[in-house]
Design a protein around this motif. Structure first.
Motif, mmCIF file in Angstrom:
data_model
loop_
_atom_site.group_PDB
_atom_site.id
_atom_site.type_symbol
_atom_site.label_atom_id
_atom_site.label_comp_id
_atom_site.label_asym_id
_atom_site.label_seq_id
_atom_site.Cartn_x
_atom_site.Cartn_y
_atom_site.Cartn_z
ATOM 1 N N THR A 131 0.840 -1.193 0.000
ATOM 2 C CA THR A 131 0.000 0.000 0.000
ATOM 3 C C THR A 131 0.879 1.250 0.000
ATOM 4 O O THR A 131 0.654 2.191 -0.749
ATOM 5 C CB THR A 131 -0.901 0.008 1.252
ATOM 6 O OG1 THR A 131 -1.517 -1.262 1.374
ATOM 7 C CG2 THR A 131 -1.962 1.088 1.152
ATOM 8 N N SER A 134 2.736 1.812 -3.269
ATOM 9 C CA SER A 134 1.905 2.404 -4.319
ATOM 10 C C SER A 134 1.862 3.915 -4.166
ATOM 11 O O SER A 134 1.633 4.642 -5.124
ATOM 12 C CB SER A 134 0.486 1.846 -4.243
ATOM 13 O OG SER A 134 0.521 0.461 -4.451
ATOM 14 N N GLN A 135 2.083 4.363 -2.941
ATOM 15 C CA GLN A 135 2.064 5.799 -2.683
ATOM 16 C C GLN A 135 3.421 6.427 -2.971
ATOM 17 O O GLN A 135 3.504 7.455 -3.614
ATOM 18 C CB GLN A 135 1.682 6.028 -1.206
ATOM 19 C CG GLN A 135 1.798 7.455 -0.722
ATOM 20 C CD GLN A 135 0.610 8.296 -1.122
ATOM 21 O OE1 GLN A 135 -0.357 7.784 -1.667
ATOM 22 N NE2 GLN A 135 0.682 9.595 -0.891
ATOM 23 N N ARG A 138 6.671 4.841 -6.720
ATOM 24 C CA ARG A 138 6.397 4.817 -8.151
ATOM 25 C C ARG A 138 7.491 5.450 -8.980
ATOM 26 O O ARG A 138 7.498 5.331 -10.197
ATOM 27 C CB ARG A 138 5.071 5.500 -8.420
ATOM 28 C CG ARG A 138 3.913 4.819 -7.710
ATOM 29 C CD ARG A 138 2.744 5.757 -7.603
ATOM 30 N NE ARG A 138 2.241 6.083 -8.922
ATOM 31 C CZ ARG A 138 1.223 5.458 -9.509
ATOM 32 N NH1 ARG A 138 0.602 4.493 -8.883
ATOM 33 N NH2 ARG A 138 0.822 5.807 -10.703
ATOM 34 N N LYS A 197 7.175 0.367 -20.683
ATOM 35 C CA LYS A 197 5.830 0.320 -20.098
ATOM 36 C C LYS A 197 5.408 1.692 -19.600
ATOM 37 O O LYS A 197 4.272 2.128 -19.803
ATOM 38 C CB LYS A 197 5.791 -0.679 -18.924
ATOM 39 C CG LYS A 197 5.052 -1.942 -19.288
ATOM 40 C CD LYS A 197 4.536 -2.687 -18.099
ATOM 41 C CE LYS A 197 3.701 -3.846 -18.613
ATOM 42 N NZ LYS A 197 3.742 -5.035 -17.801
ATOM 43 N N MET A 199 6.608 4.421 -20.663
ATOM 44 C CA MET A 199 6.480 5.312 -21.835
ATOM 45 C C MET A 199 5.074 5.235 -22.434
ATOM 46 O O MET A 199 4.451 6.254 -22.730
ATOM 47 C CB MET A 199 7.524 4.947 -22.894
ATOM 48 C CG MET A 199 8.932 5.364 -22.480
ATOM 49 S SD MET A 199 10.198 4.653 -23.538
ATOM 50 C CE MET A 199 10.134 5.774 -24.906
ATOM 51 N N ARG A 201 2.375 4.173 -21.021
ATOM 52 C CA ARG A 201 1.399 4.639 -20.040
ATOM 53 C C ARG A 201 1.328 6.159 -20.050
ATOM 54 O O ARG A 201 0.277 6.762 -19.947
ATOM 55 C CB ARG A 201 1.831 4.132 -18.664
ATOM 56 C CG ARG A 201 0.732 4.067 -17.659
ATOM 57 C CD ARG A 201 1.091 3.150 -16.503
ATOM 58 N NE ARG A 201 0.675 1.785 -16.722
ATOM 59 C CZ ARG A 201 1.307 0.727 -16.245
ATOM 60 N NH1 ARG A 201 2.401 0.867 -15.527
ATOM 61 N NH2 ARG A 201 0.836 -0.476 -16.472
ATOM 62 N N HIS A 236 0.097 15.753 -12.786
ATOM 63 C CA HIS A 236 0.942 15.209 -11.726
ATOM 64 C C HIS A 236 1.350 13.763 -12.063
ATOM 65 O O HIS A 236 2.503 13.375 -11.894
ATOM 66 C CB HIS A 236 0.186 15.281 -10.402
ATOM 67 C CG HIS A 236 0.812 14.512 -9.274
ATOM 68 N ND1 HIS A 236 1.925 14.953 -8.609
ATOM 69 C CD2 HIS A 236 0.471 13.326 -8.704
ATOM 70 C CE1 HIS A 236 2.249 14.067 -7.678
ATOM 71 N NE2 HIS A 236 1.388 13.075 -7.714
ATOM 72 N N LEU A 237 0.381 13.016 -12.576
ATOM 73 C CA LEU A 237 0.699 11.641 -12.986
ATOM 74 C C LEU A 237 1.743 11.658 -14.095
ATOM 75 O O LEU A 237 2.706 10.889 -14.085
ATOM 76 C CB LEU A 237 -0.557 10.925 -13.502
ATOM 77 C CG LEU A 237 -1.602 10.463 -12.485
ATOM 78 C CD1 LEU A 237 -2.748 9.766 -13.202
ATOM 79 C CD2 LEU A 237 -0.972 9.507 -11.476
ATOM 80 N N GLN A 240 5.021 12.272 -12.749
ATOM 81 C CA GLN A 240 5.565 11.069 -12.098
ATOM 82 C C GLN A 240 6.160 10.131 -13.141
ATOM 83 O O GLN A 240 7.229 9.568 -12.944
ATOM 84 C CB GLN A 240 4.454 10.351 -11.347
ATOM 85 C CG GLN A 240 4.213 10.899 -9.968
ATOM 86 C CD GLN A 240 3.492 9.881 -9.091
ATOM 87 O OE1 GLN A 240 2.924 8.920 -9.594
ATOM 88 N NE2 GLN A 240 3.528 10.115 -7.796
ATOM 89 N N PHE A 241 5.411 9.954 -14.232
ATOM 90 C CA PHE A 241 5.921 9.081 -15.302
ATOM 91 C C PHE A 241 7.215 9.668 -15.874
ATOM 92 O O PHE A 241 8.183 8.948 -16.117
ATOM 93 C CB PHE A 241 4.879 8.907 -16.414
ATOM 94 C CG PHE A 241 3.672 8.116 -15.980
ATOM 95 C CD1 PHE A 241 3.807 6.960 -15.207
ATOM 96 C CD2 PHE A 241 2.393 8.499 -16.344
ATOM 97 C CE1 PHE A 241 2.694 6.228 -14.813
ATOM 98 C CE2 PHE A 241 1.279 7.775 -15.950
ATOM 99 C CZ PHE A 241 1.429 6.641 -15.187
#
Lengths: 443, 380, 571
Positions: A131, A134-135, A138, A197, A199, A201, A236-237, A240-241
């Motif tokens: 859990t 996942s926070q 990443r 992967k 990339m 996403r 923001h996602l 992160q990527f």
């Protein structure tokens, strides 16, 4: 934002206003602690776990006093030198309600998943490290790392879901190769290969951004602000990527260790387990320091550990060794627990001695440790002892003995998740459900 | 964590009764719920704890001055020492033979019995014989408990060891042991009550730790076994203590280690109860003469070799010790076949449901309610 | 609304009308709610003109998300996930969905969950079931197959057909990813993630169009109406049948809409919808974290808390949906459901499993107020609370907000009771003697004290610390001697039914009711009464009403301060 008291923020969020807090929690918190890398980036806070088998004997372990000036009983003796770096928590309960007491299983499962298993083949959900990973896990090469000194890859206390265990690293050589072999991208080196992967996403997010624009055409003014927020979240996602696709910044403390000359030894003698624990711990410390992962699990285990000259392994001893009424515990079992604590002391010391920034690596970690039982002889799920180590970037204080008053052991997992920035109002199932942090060690 | 104290509950029940009697007004007098005491002159209890009554002195040396007994590995080595040529027949098979078809042949290995005169249990025969014990609690003489003598220096039977496996199974899944008291006028004093034992079917209700058993649960009686587990005793209650006549009793004692042997039950001869009764609990002793063979067989069927080894329980010497100390029901050769024993027992209150009886308030007997529909595909 | 629906609305039974009239004639001081119930028969017949319920942008709830996933991918695709807590607006979390924002943390959670769901959908053992075609080559893109799969998933998750260009983008992403990763299914998963993380899936954006029959008015378009109905009645996204009805326009005809609503009400999925509604209205979210002092109440565990909630939800669904009972009777009914752990807490005999149970006539258990759920949720961990119980009854069941205590309140008299203060009544008398407290506590305590025969865990008792409990009290002028009397008074309280109407209407439309809705609520109250307070009838009336789907283009300005209930806060 710097003035925000961490707990006040969390409490405010619990109060119902959570839904519109737009800033990533970690940034808010970290910056406020003024602990940053040389280039100004905040030091990441990492999460770790540690496990030992077969619990404790109350008379040999539990300090008579609580607070900062507690006394050391024989089983904790080895921890004296690192006292300032950990908290010891005693008298916690794993509640099983109507579930059976699955020996050596229910206890750790409740500690790590918050729920009592109904059968021995059943992990009720993901474990707390997953859990948290996942926070916070990443942006790193590994979402998490798991190792076991017991020598068995099946000895894992980390599960993605009921049927997906995260197998343990047991071989020092293999662990070294995985971490620092050919694929290791030294943050201090020039080359970098991004993950395909991530990339694809990332490119999919662009389609979602278009959906926000679409919706913007049909909603009213108030709701446009909410869509903007959604848009920001998607950005923001993307960020992160991007971060995962970008060559990492140099990390001064990261030094690729020299190749291992020989693999960890096979065997169940406590000294051999300790040697494996040492090798795996040393690798783990460097993996964390090199930001290969921000979530790390280590198991000392020890249920099959043997003692020279004593014919039964540790677990068997808990059942067969007579109770010594003079001292109120089983002598050999307690001997095994003391060996486990020496290893915990080594683990804590390894992180504490590793310099990072102006402090230590441990200062920027939060490590929780638990066992499978309180008193193993009777498979007790009450009177459980737990530990924390590290200051979590200034959010946690250490050096304390805290009596849990027979409350839920899940409070530790819950507190850990809150510390790591998870916005959850409560954790755990049935009587293990808790919304009560262990406030005594929070700053 | 503590269960509700019996005194609290009794006080509650008592005050409820007083309130009813004092006529607090019509509306109040009509309302009633949750009285766990005697209802319709009956009360049920389910067993939550059972252990062989083995008194342990503070210092084990006074009872077992030499040592505790050897377990199977140690005894095996002594019985079949490695002196050159060894055959399977002469070692492992010989051991298995002794386990399951024990003989009376003398074995040249040590076995230790309990020493001294102090022991717990019940005076079964009303006499004070040379072999009888004196209670450490009340000074009562004439206590018959030869099982204590036979196994009191064996680790498995000492406090908190693996002999508690059977009671665990009794609580959790099967072997549930229910007693129902009928024709009860008072739990304090009643010259004439009937105590009937049954096998039960339903899981016991616990507190959050799962360790403490709560009164107020329900037990549907399990009558699939005919009369095998049903036995009635005449009894009386004096100052809150129930005592009964002595009768033969079969205790259900199936084992998860012997799933195909469904009932390695223990047969007790002349079993009787001595229980302190409250609305919520019944604690005390059961005493009688255990049939040696079923007792021994059960001991081996309910533990696997691991537990035998953990608990220092070696079959060959155990059987001989039981036969040697057996003190009742001689066979035609004069060999006693039953051995005096006592069980420390605890029960909590349960509502007893007889299979064909309707439970007040329960509509139907199966799940009839509307839970959440999970498979949304089946809706059309 | 057309003739054909109106006819149906007229079908109120004579008994229902009589009940409504009788209620009006014997009730206490008039309130708006009561006025509604006492309206003439003519008022029952016609839906008033109202401002209607505007389109909303609602955040999907966790249960809606899971219910929808179960329909789209199968019941075993059920990620273990908790969404951020919602703000309770005017008594309903559901209304909070129209305000809730989505922050970075939540988007991370959505993304992670989407990733998990997509990964399990393409698992080899599941893909044959969910993925309706096979790629020509598993190691490469297959546009035709991807299009077939994504158009179905997209349509169900977005609750309307995908626009061509969106579908093309998704297929493009799936194909490019499949080629890059050399895996058709991995590529498909990327596009499924894209669907799941989209605001079109996670937010329910209702859209409107001019109403051709009413110039100047707007109505929800067909897909928005399908969604509104589906989340209302089933707590899930529309299924294929509903989307089909939206696609063909059938849902926009009166006859078609009535047919669909009747089908939805007849479906077992209505139970999911009603469980969600009452769970929300009763504030059962509280039960998730309810715990008691184990030394004081050892029989109350996390397990019993779960079962207590389930008991009430089963009772509600059984009474209202299965048996089509009178809503008011829920508060006096002695029929319920018990599980063994719960029965032990009630100290009642039972049998294995969940079973229907009938409390005897002399039982103090009469209706939902006497369920463990209500009694324990509104108590302290170690003792009962007349104030919390009275407040909950007012706020949850009568829609009457009770003010918070003043900031400078002195609790010492309560926290350190004197020895002679044995019962809660002795202790809370303090409230009524202190003028600062009395104003509000007079609203709550006389009701709550009637529930004092139940301790903080909900177990029955007649005494407290040796003193006999006096459980007398009054509810808005009605005196009673115990909780059975309270239950009867609540049963006959006009606020009880008007509160349900208000909540059901707000829940369905997603909008907080305002004074502008007063006439509509009056109408619904009258209809509800005329139908004998049968909840499926109320749902049907609301779902078929004009204001459920239509609104005036220029809605009157809303004043947040005036949004209180149709019933005044206090008597």
């Amino acid at each position: 934002m710097y003035d925000f008291n961490r707990r006040r923020v969390l409490r405010g969020m619990l109060g119902g206003g959570a839904v519109t807090v737009g800033l990533p929690l970690l940034n808010v918190f970290l910056n406020g602690n003024g602990n940053a890398m040389a280039d100004g980036r905040p030091m990441p806070v990492r999460f770790g776990t540690w496990y030992w088998a077969l619990g404790i004997a109350k008379a040999a372990f539990v300090p008579g006093k609580t607070g900062a000036t507690y006394d050391f009983k024989p089983e904790m003796e080895a921890l004296k030198p690192v006292k300032d770096h950990f908290n010891v928590l005693t008298n916690f309960t794993a509640f099983r309600d109507n579930a059976p007491n699955l020996c050596h299983f229910s206890g750790w499962v409740i500690n790590r998943t918050g729920a009592a298993p109904m059968t021995s083949g059943n992990i009720p959900g993901e474990t707390v490290d997953v859990t948290i990973a996942s926070q916070i896990g990443r942006t790193t090469r590994y979402k998490m790392l798991t190792a076991s000194a017991d020598g068995n890859a099946r000895d894992t206390f980390s599960y993605d879901n009921p049927t997906t265990p995260n197998a343990s690293e047991v071989s020092g050589l293999k662990f070294y190769t995985r971490l620092f072999g050919a694929d290791f991208q030294d943050p201090n080196a020039p080359s970098f290969t991004p993950s395909p992967k991530v990339m694809v996403r990332k490119s999919a997010i662009s389609g979602v951004l278009d959906d926000v624009k679409d919706l913007n055409k049909v909603v009213g003014a108030d709701d446009k602000a909410r869509l903007d927020q959604y848009f920001t979240g998607l950005r923001h996602l993307e960020k992160q990527f991007d971060q995962q696709l970008t060559k990492p910044e140099p990390i001064a403390a990261c030094k690729k260790p020299g190749a291992l000359k020989e693999d960890t030894k096979v065997g169940s003698d406590v000294s051999i387990i300790a040697s494996r624990h040492k090798i795996l711990t040393d690798l783990m410390v460097m993996a964390v320091a090199c930001d290969q992962t921000r979530v790390f699990n280590m198991s000392y285990g020890g249920s099959s550990a043997t003692r020279p000259g004593f014919e039964k392994p540790s677990h068997t001893a808990t059942h067969e060794e007579p109770w010594d009424t003079a001292v109120d515990y089983q002598q050999t079992c307690s001997w095994f627990t003391r060996r486990a604590m020496e290893n915990w002391a080594y683990y804590v010391k390894s992180f504490a001695d590793f310099k990072e920034g102006e402090g230590s690596l441990l200062d920027n970690c939060f490590i929780m440790a638990n066992s499978d039982h309180g008193l193993a002889r009777i498979h007790a799920l009450d009177g459980m002892a737990l530990f924390t180590a590290g200051k979590a970037g200034g959010r946690v204080k250490s050096g304390l003995h805290i009596d849990g008053g027979a409350t839920a052991a899940t409070r530790l997992g819950y507190t850990a998740m809150r510390i790591m920035g998870l916005d959850i109002p409560a954790w755990g199932a049935k009587s293990n459900n808790t919304s009560k942090e262990i406030g005594e060690f929070l700053v | 964590m503590k269960t509700l104290k019996s005194t609290q509950v009794s006080a509650f029940a008592l005050s409820a009764a007083l309130a009813l009697m004092s006529g607090m007004g019509a509306a109040h007098a009509q309302m009633a719920e949750g009285a766990l005491g005697v209802q319709n002159r009956s009360i049920g209890y389910v067993m939550t704890f059972e252990n062989r009554s083995i008194y342990q002195a503070k210092d084990a040396k006074t009872q077992c001055p030499v040592a505790l007994n050897d377990g199977p590995p140690e005894q095996f080595k002594k019985l079949y020492p490695d002196k050159g040529e060894r055959t399977v027949e002469g070692t492992r098979l010989a051991w298995e033979g002794e386990l399951w078809n024990p003989t009376s042949k003398e074995l040249n290995v040590p076995y230790y019995e309990v020493q001294g005169k102090v022991g717990r249990g019940m005076n079964l025969d009303g006499k004070d014989d040379a072999n009888d014990y004196v209670s450490p609690d009340t000074g009562e003489k004439g206590i018959d408990n030869q099982v204590y003598r036979a196994v009191g220096c064996t680790f498995n039977y000492r406090d908190g060891q693996t002999s508690t496996l059977t009671p665990q199974w009794r609580r959790a899944t099967y072997n549930i042991f229910v007693v129902e008291l009928t024709e009860v006028d008072s739990l304090q004093n009643d010259d004439d009550v009937i105590v009937t034992t049954y096998r039960g079917k339903d899981r016991l209700i616990t507190d959050a730790t799962g360790n403490e058993y709560l009164p107020g649960g329900s037990q549907t009686l399990d009558t699939r076994w005919g009369k095998r587990y049903i036995q009635s005793f005449k009894g009386k209650i004096k100052d809150g203590v129930l005592t009964t006549e002595a009768k033969d009793l079969i205790m259900p004692a199936a084992s998860i280690y012997a799933p195909r042997d469904g009932a390695p039950d223990i047969i007790y001869r002349d079993m009787r109860f001595q229980l302190n009764l409250t609305d919520t609990q019944a604690n005390g002793l059961m005493g009688g003469y255990a049939d040696v063979w079923t007792w021994y067989y059960h001991s081996h069927k309910t533990r696997d070799s691991r537990h035998q080894a953990y608990g220092g329980t070696a079959g060959p010497t155990l059987y001989r010790a039981l036969m040697k100390n057996a003190d009742a029901y001689p066979d035609k050769n004069g060999q006693n076949t039953a051995i005096s024993t006592a069980l420390d027992v605890k029960f909590v209150h349960v509502f007893v449901k007889h299979p064909d009886a309707q439970v007040a308030g329960v509509v139907g007997t199966s799940q009839t309610a509307e839970g959440k529909t999970t498979d949304t595909r089946s809706r059309e | 609304m057309t003739f054909n629906v109106r006819l149906d609305l007229l079908r109120g039974s004579a008994i229902g009308l009589l009940a409504a009239l009788a209620l009006a004639s014997c009730s206490g001081p008039a309130t708006n709610g009561q006025a509604a119930a006492s309206k003439s028969v003519a008022a029952v017949a016609a839906e008033p003109v109202s401002s209607g319920a505007e389109p909303r942008l609602r955040l999907i709830t966790r249960d809606q998300y899971l219910n929808t996933l179960a329909y789209v991918f199968g019941a075993d695709v059920r990620p273990d996930v908790e969404f951020a807590p919602l703000e309770r607006v005017d008594g309903l979390l559901r209304l909070g969905t129209s305000r809730a924002g989505v922050n970075d943390t939540q988007l991370e959670l959505y993304q992670k969950t989407a990733q998990n769901v997509a990964a399990s959908v393409i698992e080899p053992q599941r893909r044959n079931f969910v993925i309706s075609c096979k790629p020509k080559n598993e190691k490469a893109a297959d546009r035709a197959c991807a299009e077939q799969v994504l158009s179905r998933i997209g349509r169900l998750m977005f609750r309307q057909p995908l626009p061509k260009d969106k579908l093309a983008t998704l297929v493009e992403h799936a194909s490019a990813s499949a080629d890059k990763l050399e895996d058709f299914y991995a590529g498909l998963a990327v596009a499924i993630e894209e669907i799941l993380v989209s605001p079109k899936a996670m937010l329910i954006a209702e859209t409107a169009e001019p109403d051709p029959k009413k110039p100047g008015s707007m109505r929800l378009d067909a897909y928005s109406l399908a969604s509104r109905l589906s989340y209302y009645l089933w707590d899930a996204a529309p299924d294929e049948a509903l989307l089909k009805a939206a696609e063909t326009g059938e849902i926009m005809t009166d006859r078609g809409r009535a047919k669909i609503v009747d089908m939805m009400i007849a479906s077992p999925r209505l139970k999911d919808g009603m469980r969600a509604f009452f769970d929300d209205m009763f504030d059962f979210e509280k039960m998730n974290t309810l715990s008691k002092d184990a030394l004081v109440y050892p029989a109350f565990t996390g397990l019993t808390a779960e079962d207590a909630r389930e008991q009430t939800l089963r009772t509600v669904v059984d009474h209202l949906i299965t048996k089509k009972g009178d809503y008011r009777d829920l508060y006096t009914s002695r029929t319920t459901f018990l599980s063994p752990p719960l029965a032990a807490l009630y100290q009642l005999p039972t049998v294995k499993g969940w079973t229907e149970y009938q409390f005897p006539e002399n039982s103090p258990r009469s209706g939902l107020l006497t369920h463990i759920s209500f009694l324990s949720a509104h108590s302290h961990p170690g003792r009962s609370s007349p104030t919390l119980r009275g407040k909950a009854l007012r706020e949850l069941l009568l829609c009457q907000p009770v003010p918070r205590p003043p900031a400078n309140v002195d609790f010492s008299a309560l926290e350190n009771p004197k020895a002679e203060q044995k019962t809660q009544r002795d202790r809370v008398t303090f409230h009524l003697e202190n003028p600062v407290c009395a104003g509000c506590h007079r609203i709550t305590d006389p009701i709550g004290l009637a529930m004092e025969n139940f301790d903080g865990s909900g177990r029955y008792r007649t005494t407290e610390r040796g003193a006999t409990i006096d459980a007398s009290g009054n509810l808005d002028g009605k005196q009673f001697t115990n909780v059975v009397g309270l239950a009867a008074a609540l049963h006959d309280h006009p606020g009880l039914t008007s509160c349900l109407v208000k909540r059901a209407y707000a829940y369905g439309t997603g909008s907080q009711t305002t004074n502008d809705d007063a006439e509509m609520l009056k109408f619904l109250n009258a209809r509800f009464g005329a139908a004998g307070y049968r909840v499926p009838d109320l749902l049907r009336t609301i779902a078929l009403s004009s204001s459920f789907a239509e609104f005036k283009l220029e809605a009157p300005a809303k004043d947040e301060a005036k949004t209180a209930s149709a019933v005044p806060a206090t008597e």
